[in-house]
Motif scaffolding. Structure first.
Motif, PDB file in Angstrom:
ATOM      1  N   SER A 146       3.037   9.194  -3.218  1.00  0.00           N
ATOM      2  CA  SER A 146       2.358   8.149  -2.734  1.00  0.00           C
ATOM      3  C   SER A 146       0.714   8.240  -2.681  1.00  0.00           C
ATOM      4  O   SER A 146       0.012   9.308  -2.383  1.00  0.00           O
ATOM      5  CB  SER A 146       2.808   7.984  -0.927  1.00  0.00           C
ATOM      6  OG  SER A 146       2.076   6.609  -0.588  1.00  0.00           O
ATOM      7  N   THR A 147       0.046   7.044  -3.056  1.00  0.00           N
ATOM      8  CA  THR A 147      -1.301   6.975  -3.132  1.00  0.00           C
ATOM      9  C   THR A 147      -2.079   5.709  -2.415  1.00  0.00           C
ATOM     10  O   THR A 147      -1.147   4.985  -2.371  1.00  0.00           O
ATOM     11  CB  THR A 147      -2.051   6.968  -4.370  1.00  0.00           C
ATOM     12  OG1 THR A 147      -1.453   6.098  -5.246  1.00  0.00           O
ATOM     13  CG2 THR A 147      -1.639   8.447  -5.120  1.00  0.00           C
ATOM     14  N   LYS A 170     -12.124  -2.791  -6.645  1.00  0.00           N
ATOM     15  CA  LYS A 170     -10.981  -3.728  -7.501  1.00  0.00           C
ATOM     16  C   LYS A 170      -9.824  -2.820  -8.220  1.00  0.00           C
ATOM     17  O   LYS A 170      -9.053  -3.610  -8.584  1.00  0.00           O
ATOM     18  CB  LYS A 170     -12.145  -4.447  -8.762  1.00  0.00           C
ATOM     19  CG  LYS A 170     -12.962  -5.233  -8.009  1.00  0.00           C
ATOM     20  CD  LYS A 170     -13.982  -5.862  -9.205  1.00  0.00           C
ATOM     21  CE  LYS A 170     -14.913  -6.918  -8.865  1.00  0.00           C
ATOM     22  NZ  LYS A 170     -15.660  -7.389  -9.714  1.00  0.00           N
ATOM     23  N   SER A 171     -10.264  -1.513  -8.614  1.00  0.00           N
ATOM     24  CA  SER A 171      -9.097  -0.796  -9.321  1.00  0.00           C
ATOM     25  C   SER A 171      -8.361  -0.137  -8.230  1.00  0.00           C
ATOM     26  O   SER A 171      -8.898   0.206  -7.032  1.00  0.00           O
ATOM     27  CB  SER A 171      -9.832   0.169 -10.151  1.00  0.00           C
ATOM     28  OG  SER A 171     -10.613   0.764  -9.793  1.00  0.00           O
ATOM     29  N   GLY A 172      -7.366   0.494  -8.726  1.00  0.00           N
ATOM     30  CA  GLY A 172      -6.558   1.521  -7.933  1.00  0.00           C
ATOM     31  C   GLY A 172      -5.688   0.636  -6.935  1.00  0.00           C
ATOM     32  O   GLY A 172      -5.584  -0.339  -7.116  1.00  0.00           O
ATOM     33  N   PRO A 173      -4.751   1.462  -6.373  1.00  0.00           N
ATOM     34  CA  PRO A 173      -4.668   2.972  -6.410  1.00  0.00           C
ATOM     35  C   PRO A 173      -3.938   3.609  -7.437  1.00  0.00           C
ATOM     36  O   PRO A 173      -3.241   2.538  -8.181  1.00  0.00           O
ATOM     37  CB  PRO A 173      -3.737   3.319  -5.287  1.00  0.00           C
ATOM     38  CG  PRO A 173      -3.156   2.154  -4.931  1.00  0.00           C
ATOM     39  CD  PRO A 173      -3.943   1.204  -5.510  1.00  0.00           C
ATOM     40  N   MET A 174      -4.353   4.704  -8.107  1.00  0.00           N
ATOM     41  CA  MET A 174      -3.835   5.202  -9.417  1.00  0.00           C
ATOM     42  C   MET A 174      -2.491   5.686  -9.166  1.00  0.00           C
ATOM     43  O   MET A 174      -2.131   6.103  -7.990  1.00  0.00           O
ATOM     44  CB  MET A 174      -4.690   6.590  -9.891  1.00  0.00           C
ATOM     45  CG  MET A 174      -5.892   6.139 -10.319  1.00  0.00           C
ATOM     46  SD  MET A 174      -6.002   5.398 -11.761  1.00  0.00           S
ATOM     47  CE  MET A 174      -5.449   6.595 -13.089  1.00  0.00           C
ATOM     48  N   LEU A 175      -1.591   5.827 -10.183  1.00  0.00           N
ATOM     49  CA  LEU A 175      -0.138   6.435  -9.827  1.00  0.00           C
ATOM     50  C   LEU A 175      -0.156   7.843 -10.072  1.00  0.00           C
ATOM     51  O   LEU A 175      -0.940   8.168 -11.143  1.00  0.00           O
ATOM     52  CB  LEU A 175       1.006   5.561 -10.687  1.00  0.00           C
ATOM     53  CG  LEU A 175       0.931   4.145 -10.870  1.00  0.00           C
ATOM     54  CD1 LEU A 175       2.061   3.558 -11.712  1.00  0.00           C
ATOM     55  CD2 LEU A 175       1.709   3.770  -9.443  1.00  0.00           C
ATOM     56  N   VAL A 176       0.395   8.594  -9.457  1.00  0.00           N
ATOM     57  CA  VAL A 176       0.553  10.068  -9.516  1.00  0.00           C
ATOM     58  C   VAL A 176       1.947  10.581  -9.640  1.00  0.00           C
ATOM     59  O   VAL A 176       2.638  10.121  -8.611  1.00  0.00           O
ATOM     60  CB  VAL A 176      -0.551  10.605  -8.443  1.00  0.00           C
ATOM     61  CG1 VAL A 176      -0.342  12.149  -8.530  1.00  0.00           C
ATOM     62  CG2 VAL A 176      -1.926  10.243  -8.156  1.00  0.00           C
TER      63      VAL A 176
END
Ligand SMILES: [Zn+2]
Length: 83
Positions: A38-39, A47-53
């Motif tokens: 979870s992020t 504007k961007s994110g959250p990234m997948l980890v």
């Protein structure tokens, strides 16, 4: 021996109307299913994110996921995210 932890944990979670969040990870031409960590965005207005980890090792049995998780076909199901 294949790691089947995601399936086993999901079977236990099913009684609580819960399942692990997963993502597909590409290795060459094959797709592997990995649990999703979870992020969240640091700046909610960004504007961007959250990234997948995704983890490199299974959080349940500590085996390396790319070597042990059974590959699945590129079927994107509801709740899964292509990475
Ligand atoms: Zn495992």
């Amino acid at each position: 021996m294949l790691c089947d932890c995601i399936t086993i944990v999901n079977e236990d979670l099913r009684q609580h109307n819960t399942k692990l969040s997963t993502a597909f990870s590409r290795v060459g031409t094959r797709l592997f299913v990995k649990p999703l960590i979870s992020t969240e965005k640091i700046n909610p207005r960004g504007k961007s994110g959250p990234m997948l980890v995704t983890p490199t090792y299974c959080p349940f049995c500590a085996r390396k996921l790319a070597d042990t998780v059974e590959a699945e076909q590129a079927t994107i199901t509801e709740g899964a995210t292509h990475v």
